[in-house]
Write a protein that holds these residues in place. Structure first.
Motif, PDB file in Angstrom:
ATOM      1  N   ARG A  34     179.424  14.442  69.314  1.00 23.48           N
ATOM      2  CA  ARG A  34     178.013  14.605  68.965  1.00 23.48           C
ATOM      3  C   ARG A  34     177.818  14.501  67.448  1.00 23.48           C
ATOM      4  NH1 ARG A  34     177.856  20.071  72.566  1.00 23.48           N
ATOM      5  NH2 ARG A  34     177.954  19.105  74.639  1.00 23.48           N
ATOM      6  N   LYS A  62     171.266  23.826  61.553  1.00 26.39           N
ATOM      7  CA  LYS A  62     170.662  24.081  62.859  1.00 26.39           C
ATOM      8  C   LYS A  62     171.033  22.989  63.845  1.00 26.39           C
ATOM      9  CE  LYS A  62     166.646  26.559  61.003  1.00 26.39           C
ATOM     10  NZ  LYS A  62     165.162  26.561  60.867  1.00 26.39           N
ATOM     11  N   LEU A  63     171.060  21.752  63.367  1.00 24.17           N
ATOM     12  CA  LEU A  63     171.422  20.639  64.242  1.00 24.17           C
ATOM     13  C   LEU A  63     172.901  20.693  64.601  1.00 24.17           C
ATOM     14  CD1 LEU A  63     169.947  18.320  65.557  1.00 24.17           C
ATOM     15  CD2 LEU A  63     170.618  16.864  63.644  1.00 24.17           C
ATOM     16  N   ASP A  65     174.666  23.312  64.775  1.00 25.35           N
ATOM     17  CA  ASP A  65     174.787  24.419  65.715  1.00 25.35           C
ATOM     18  C   ASP A  65     174.492  23.952  67.140  1.00 25.35           C
ATOM     19  OD1 ASP A  65     175.070  27.422  66.052  1.00 25.35           O
ATOM     20  OD2 ASP A  65     173.101  27.118  66.929  1.00 25.35           O
ATOM     21  N   SER A  66     173.495  23.109  67.290  1.00 30.04           N
ATOM     22  CA  SER A  66     173.171  22.609  68.630  1.00 30.04           C
ATOM     23  C   SER A  66     174.289  21.737  69.193  1.00 30.04           C
ATOM     24  CB  SER A  66     171.860  21.823  68.596  1.00 30.04           C
ATOM     25  OG  SER A  66     172.003  20.575  67.937  1.00 30.04           O
ATOM     26  N   ARG A  69     177.036  23.740  71.347  1.00 30.45           N
ATOM     27  CA  ARG A  69     176.735  24.400  72.619  1.00 30.45           C
ATOM     28  C   ARG A  69     177.485  23.707  73.743  1.00 30.45           C
ATOM     29  NH1 ARG A  69     170.382  24.301  71.086  1.00 30.45           N
ATOM     30  NH2 ARG A  69     170.472  25.932  69.487  1.00 30.45           N
ATOM     31  N   THR A  71     178.124  23.485  77.587  1.00 34.50           N
ATOM     32  CA  THR A  71     177.414  23.842  78.820  1.00 34.50           C
ATOM     33  C   THR A  71     178.159  23.281  80.022  1.00 34.50           C
ATOM     34  OG1 THR A  71     176.006  21.894  78.491  1.00 34.50           O
ATOM     35  CG2 THR A  71     175.173  24.001  77.691  1.00 34.50           C
ATOM     36  N   ALA A 145     170.097  29.482  74.503  1.00 39.33           N
ATOM     37  CA  ALA A 145     169.638  29.064  73.181  1.00 39.33           C
ATOM     38  C   ALA A 145     169.099  27.642  73.172  1.00 39.33           C
ATOM     39  CB  ALA A 145     170.786  29.174  72.176  1.00 39.33           C
ATOM     40  N   ASP A 146     169.411  26.875  74.192  1.00 38.52           N
ATOM     41  CA  ASP A 146     169.074  25.453  74.227  1.00 38.52           C
ATOM     42  C   ASP A 146     167.820  25.225  75.066  1.00 38.52           C
ATOM     43  OD1 ASP A 146     168.929  22.712  74.427  1.00 38.52           O
ATOM     44  OD2 ASP A 146     171.060  22.424  74.818  1.00 38.52           O
ATOM     45  N   GLN A 149     168.285  22.826  78.045  1.00 45.81           N
ATOM     46  CA  GLN A 149     168.934  23.406  79.211  1.00 45.81           C
ATOM     47  C   GLN A 149     167.965  24.256  80.032  1.00 45.81           C
ATOM     48  OE1 GLN A 149     171.683  21.483  79.580  1.00 45.81           O
ATOM     49  NE2 GLN A 149     172.923  23.272  80.024  1.00 45.81           N
ATOM     50  N   ASP A 198     168.555  32.906  71.641  1.00 41.34           N
ATOM     51  CA  ASP A 198     169.901  32.800  71.086  1.00 41.34           C
ATOM     52  C   ASP A 198     170.507  34.202  71.028  1.00 41.34           C
ATOM     53  OD1 ASP A 198     172.204  32.496  69.534  1.00 41.34           O
ATOM     54  OD2 ASP A 198     171.306  30.980  68.247  1.00 41.34           O
TER      55      ASP A 198
END
Length: 272
Positions: A34, A62-63, A65-66, A69, A71, A145-146, A149, A198
């Motif tokens: 990513r 912040k990006l 951090d995403s 994630r 999942t 947090a997403d 999702q 979050d």
């Protein structure tokens, strides 16, 4: 890019997000994949350039951090845990509700991803043969947090592979086939409330009889943040409530005031 560069980058970046490298050892390639897409979009030369970009552009964290994630989920994941909850845990918690004069059992699925875990609780409540009592209502708060999702979870639509661990008859009872996917019946959505949240920054108000915090805080969070999160989770548990971790997770070292509810299971009760 060499693997060494990627690992060194994550070992530098993760602590700044309240995360820890050991939790990402098996999944770090997802994060780097990513990140590399982002580097190409920014037309940067390499991951070292992206590191400099992060230091100059605080909003970029912040990006990143995403990107971190992870999942991975399925319905009825870690079947033994859910079987024991159905046969022993939920009935015990219902008895505690009755004792305090309450007629609602409150559950929280923290880090719910696309919703499989939260829906599993509802399916157990509705379909498991050992849960017969109907004098207690179920409510499930599911947070992640997403926002993507959460939006997926609200559709209630899943690939067949997500359902492969469900008890065989349940798929036919609770789902309908739709364009190669399976959509859960509307009646199984009613006990659920979804929210973007979050866990590192916020927790819901109120007390819960059952909290599922699996394969999130006690895998990916930093050691200090794990201890802080455990304290806050304990504050959200009703007296006698249960905290469920992932099958390979344990409480942070030095955590006092908790007992395993059943030997060999990652289910804990806070000492009263």
């Amino acid at each position: 890019m060499h693997n060494t560069q990627a690992v060194e980058f994550l070992q530098w970046a993760l602590p700044r997000l309240g995360l820890r490298w050991p939790g990402f050892r098996k999944v770090w390639r997802q994060v780097i994949k990513r990140t590399m897409r982002r580097i190409r979009a920014l037309q940067l030369e390499d991951i070292d350039s992206y590191r400099s970009y992060l230091e100059a552009q605080q909003e970029e964290w912040k990006l990143l951090d995403s990107f971190c994630r992870i999942t991975i989920s399925r319905f009825y994941r870690d079947r033994r845990i859910f079987d024991v909850l159905a046969v022993e845990g939920l009935p015990e918690l219902m008895d505690r509700c009755r004792t305090r004069g309450d007629r609602r059992l409150r559950c929280w699925s923290a880090g719910c991803g696309a919703g499989e875990e939260a829906y599993t609780l509802v399916l157990i409540w509705a379909l498991h043969p050992d849960l017969r009592a109907r004098d207690i209502a179920l409510s499930v708060l599911a947070t992640d947090a997403d926002p993507v999702q959460i939006a997926r979870a609200q559709t209630g639509c899943y690939a067949p592979s997500s359902l492969r661990e469900l008890p065989a008859p349940w798929r036919d009872i609770a789902f309908r086939a739709e364009d190669g996917l399976y959509r859960i019946g509307r009646e199984y959505c009613q006990p659920l409330t979804w929210a973007v949240m979050d866990l590192r920054k916020a927790m819901p108000e109120g007390l819960f009889d059952l909290i599922l915090c699996r394969n999130l805080a006690f895998t990916y969070f930093s050691t200090d943040l794990q201890s802080e999160t455990l304290l806050r989770l304990g504050d959200r548990l009703a007296p006698g409530g249960l905290l469920v971790l992932g099958s390979h997770e344990v409480l942070p070292e030095g955590s006092g005031g908790w007992n395993r509810w059943r030997p060999g299971l990652p289910i804990y009760r806070k000492l009263e």
